[in-house]
Design a protein around this motif. Structure first.
Motif, PDB file in Angstrom:
ATOM      1  N   GLY A 190       0.811  -1.208   0.000  1.00 24.05           N
ATOM      2  CA  GLY A 190       0.000   0.000   0.000  1.00 24.05           C
ATOM      3  C   GLY A 190       0.841   1.252   0.000  1.00 24.05           C
ATOM      4  N   ASP A 191       2.079   1.163  -0.523  1.00 29.38           N
ATOM      5  CA  ASP A 191       2.956   2.336  -0.573  1.00 29.38           C
ATOM      6  C   ASP A 191       2.463   3.313  -1.636  1.00 29.38           C
ATOM      7  N   VAL A 210       0.067   1.911   3.578  1.00 26.27           N
ATOM      8  CA  VAL A 210      -1.075   1.248   4.211  1.00 26.27           C
ATOM      9  C   VAL A 210      -0.631  -0.137   4.672  1.00 26.27           C
ATOM     10  N   THR A 211      -1.022  -0.535   5.869  1.00 18.65           N
ATOM     11  CA  THR A 211      -0.641  -1.854   6.365  1.00 18.65           C
ATOM     12  C   THR A 211      -1.263  -2.940   5.500  1.00 18.65           C
ATOM     13  N   GLY A 212      -0.515  -4.008   5.282  1.00 18.20           N
ATOM     14  CA  GLY A 212      -0.996  -5.118   4.470  1.00 18.20           C
ATOM     15  C   GLY A 212      -0.286  -5.181   3.140  1.00 18.20           C
ATOM     16  N   ASP A 214      -1.817  -6.727   0.030  1.00 20.37           N
ATOM     17  CA  ASP A 214      -2.810  -7.386  -0.799  1.00 20.37           C
ATOM     18  C   ASP A 214      -3.589  -6.329  -1.570  1.00 20.37           C
ATOM     19  N   MET A 215      -4.563  -6.797  -2.336  1.00 13.22           N
ATOM     20  CA  MET A 215      -5.351  -5.872  -3.140  1.00 13.22           C
ATOM     21  C   MET A 215      -6.146  -4.900  -2.274  1.00 13.22           C
ATOM     22  N   GLN A 216      -6.559  -5.352  -1.076  1.00  9.13           N
ATOM     23  CA  GLN A 216      -7.291  -4.462  -0.184  1.00  9.13           C
ATOM     24  C   GLN A 216      -6.407  -3.293   0.252  1.00  9.13           C
ATOM     25  N   ALA A 217      -5.127  -3.589   0.528  1.00  4.66           N
ATOM     26  CA  ALA A 217      -4.203  -2.515   0.898  1.00  4.66           C
ATOM     27  C   ALA A 217      -4.057  -1.511  -0.241  1.00  4.66           C
ATOM     28  N   ALA A 218      -3.965  -2.018  -1.479  1.00  5.24           N
ATOM     29  CA  ALA A 218      -3.852  -1.123  -2.621  1.00  5.24           C
ATOM     30  C   ALA A 218      -5.117  -0.289  -2.799  1.00  5.24           C
ATOM     31  N   VAL A 255     -13.639   3.625   6.014  1.00  2.54           N
ATOM     32  CA  VAL A 255     -12.451   3.186   5.289  1.00  2.54           C
ATOM     33  C   VAL A 255     -11.604   2.349   6.243  1.00  2.54           C
ATOM     34  N   ALA A 256     -11.567   1.044   6.025  1.00  2.00           N
ATOM     35  CA  ALA A 256     -10.847   0.149   6.919  1.00  2.00           C
ATOM     36  C   ALA A 256      -9.362   0.187   6.605  1.00  2.00           C
ATOM     37  N   GLY A 257      -8.546   0.068   7.647  1.00  2.00           N
ATOM     38  CA  GLY A 257      -7.111  -0.002   7.443  1.00  2.00           C
ATOM     39  C   GLY A 257      -6.368   1.014   8.280  1.00  2.00           C
ATOM     40  N   LEU A 258      -5.066   0.794   8.403  1.00  2.00           N
ATOM     41  CA  LEU A 258      -4.169   1.707   9.097  1.00  2.00           C
ATOM     42  C   LEU A 258      -3.104   2.155   8.105  1.00  2.00           C
ATOM     43  N   ALA A 259      -2.584   3.352   8.315  1.00  7.71           N
ATOM     44  CA  ALA A 259      -1.570   3.855   7.397  1.00  7.71           C
ATOM     45  C   ALA A 259      -0.623   4.792   8.118  1.00  7.71           C
ATOM     46  N   THR A 260       0.651   4.726   7.740  1.00  7.06           N
ATOM     47  CA  THR A 260       1.625   5.731   8.144  1.00  7.06           C
ATOM     48  C   THR A 260       1.730   6.760   7.016  1.00  7.06           C
ATOM     49  N   ILE A 261       1.877   8.024   7.389  1.00  9.46           N
ATOM     50  CA  ILE A 261       1.922   9.091   6.386  1.00  9.46           C
ATOM     51  C   ILE A 261       2.827  10.215   6.887  1.00  9.46           C
TER      52      ILE A 261
END
Length: 409
Positions: A190-191, A210-212, A214-218, A255-261
């Motif tokens: 998810g970069d 984005v953590t993960g 897979d396609m969900q991360a993308a 919007v599910a998921g965690l992300a560093t930014i």
């Protein structure tokens, strides 16, 4: 609330106005919920992007020939702009009276508050629709990628590359980026990175993960990038405020998921002083490469990842940039190594040594060198975004080339 016989939520198009919300209009207008522009006061609100206050339309030169006076009984009118997701005025929240009326400051303020609430809801719905469309596109790509491992990887990379941006160019800022997929099995990360000029002339830089894998991360990455770009474009606010808005939108839009930014703004005052302002949501810190080869790690205390707690306070930091300085933002794939485990400090030190040893290179060659020397042994995607400051007045160095170069390396 204002004691008027007619209240409208009006959206203005090229040839008519439509009323998703209407109360008190005479027929057939109440039933059809639309009028031609010959009957529109709201078009003036959209054109001027400002409130319109009319005490008696029959004697107001702006509207005294408008057919709404005769056919709809519009005499007094108070309209406040409605602002869409891209910052454009798309319509008006208006109150209408069938007799002359001197609108008070309190009444204008009340309608302004209501219009602000309507604008926020309109923007939220627009962004929700965009996020849903991005998720549908991602799901469609995933469905078509089930044939084989190789095809899954190809589709995933195509999706991810499509969400990376072409970079802006200015005479005094040179921006370059690289994205390198990991090629570990069928994983896709998810970069992402982004860079754009804002409505107030600042340059926004963003990099995230984005953590993960897979396609969900993308897909989540695509939604966050779209939301962040829309929020940052025309508000002129501190990066921490924009990240806070993104955090709240993730909650409101599910919007599910965690992300560093890391979100940053480069601003320049009238004296030519450049300032980098940034906020860090749990991401590896940027590196400031000075013109003489020294490096400074911009390792201020990071805040929480987005997607965890939308109520948590976020912070901003700032540093002055000199001509020749280069700001390097990257994802953790650049500083992680399969032989080092979780020791990202070692990877950061290696990155800084590479930057110092090759600081004299043109920016494109510098990034290529960083990827080749520091990307060995990686197991994760690498996203790399760099901006080099050139003097504001002289022409761009020859090695920089022309504007509008593609972002991907």
């Amino acid at each position: 609330m204002l004691g008027v016989p007619v209240a409208l939520v009006s959206f203005v198009t090229a040839d008519e106005q439509v009323f998703p919300g209407a109360l008190g209009l005479p027929e057939p207008w109440q039933g059809s919920r639309r009028t031609p522009l010959s009957h529109s006061f709201c078009q003036h609100v959209v054109r001027t992007r400002a409130p319109l206050v009319v005490t008696d339309a029959r004697v107001d030169p702006l509207v005294w020939e408008n057919l709404a006076i005769r056919d709809l009984g519009v005499i007094a009118y108070l309209g406040i702009p409605l602002v869409g997701a891209e910052g454009a005025v798309v319509g008006s929240l208006c109150a209408i009276d069938d007799r002359p009326r001197a609108w008070t400051g309190t009444e204008v303020a009340v309608l302004q508050d209501l219009a602000d609430a309507c604008s926020s809801e309109l923007q939220l719905r627009t962004l929700r629709a965009r996020a849903t469309e991005a998720a549908v596109r991602a799901a469609t790509a995933q469905a078509h990628a089930e044939v084989s491992l190789a095809e899954r990887r190809t589709v995933a990379e195509t999706l991810q590359q499509a969400m990376l941006t072409h970079l802006p160019e200015a005479d005094d800022l040179e921006i370059r980026a690289r994205y390198v997929p990991s090629h570990v099995g069928d994983q896709v990360g998810g970069d992402w990175y982004d860079a754009f000029r804002t409505a107030d002339g600042a340059t926004v830089l963003a990099i995230g993960d984005v953590t993960g894998h897979d396609m969900q991360a993308a897909a989540t990455m695509g939604q966050l990038r779209t939301l962040l770009r829309a929020f940052a474009y025309d508000r002129g606010e501190e990066p921490s405020q924009t990240l806070g808005r993104l955090d709240r939108a993730m909650t409101g839009l599910d919007v599910a998921g965690l992300a560093t930014i890391v979100l940053a703004r480069i601003e320049q005052d009238a004296a030519g002083t450049r300032l980098l302002r940034w906020s860090n949501a749990g991401h590896p810190p940027p590196v400031l490469l000075h013109a003489d080869g020294r490096t400074t790690l911009l390792d201020r205390r990071p805040d929480l990842l987005v997607g965890v707690d939308a109520t948590r306070q976020r912070h901003d930091w700032a540093v002055e940039l000199a001509p020749g300085d280069t700001v390097v933002l990257h994802t953790d794939g650049l500083i992680e190594h399969r032989d080092w485990g979780a020791d990202i400090d070692r990877g950061t030190a290696e990155l800084r040594r590479t930057l110092t040893g090759h600081h004299h290179l043109p920016l494109d060659r510098l990034l290529d060198t960083v990827v080749s020397r520091n990307g060995d042994g990686r197991e994760d995607d690498i996203a790399l975004l760099a901006v080099r400051c050139h003097p504001a007045d002289p022409a761009r160095p020859v090695e920089v080339g022309t504007r509008g170069l593609p972002a991907l390396g």
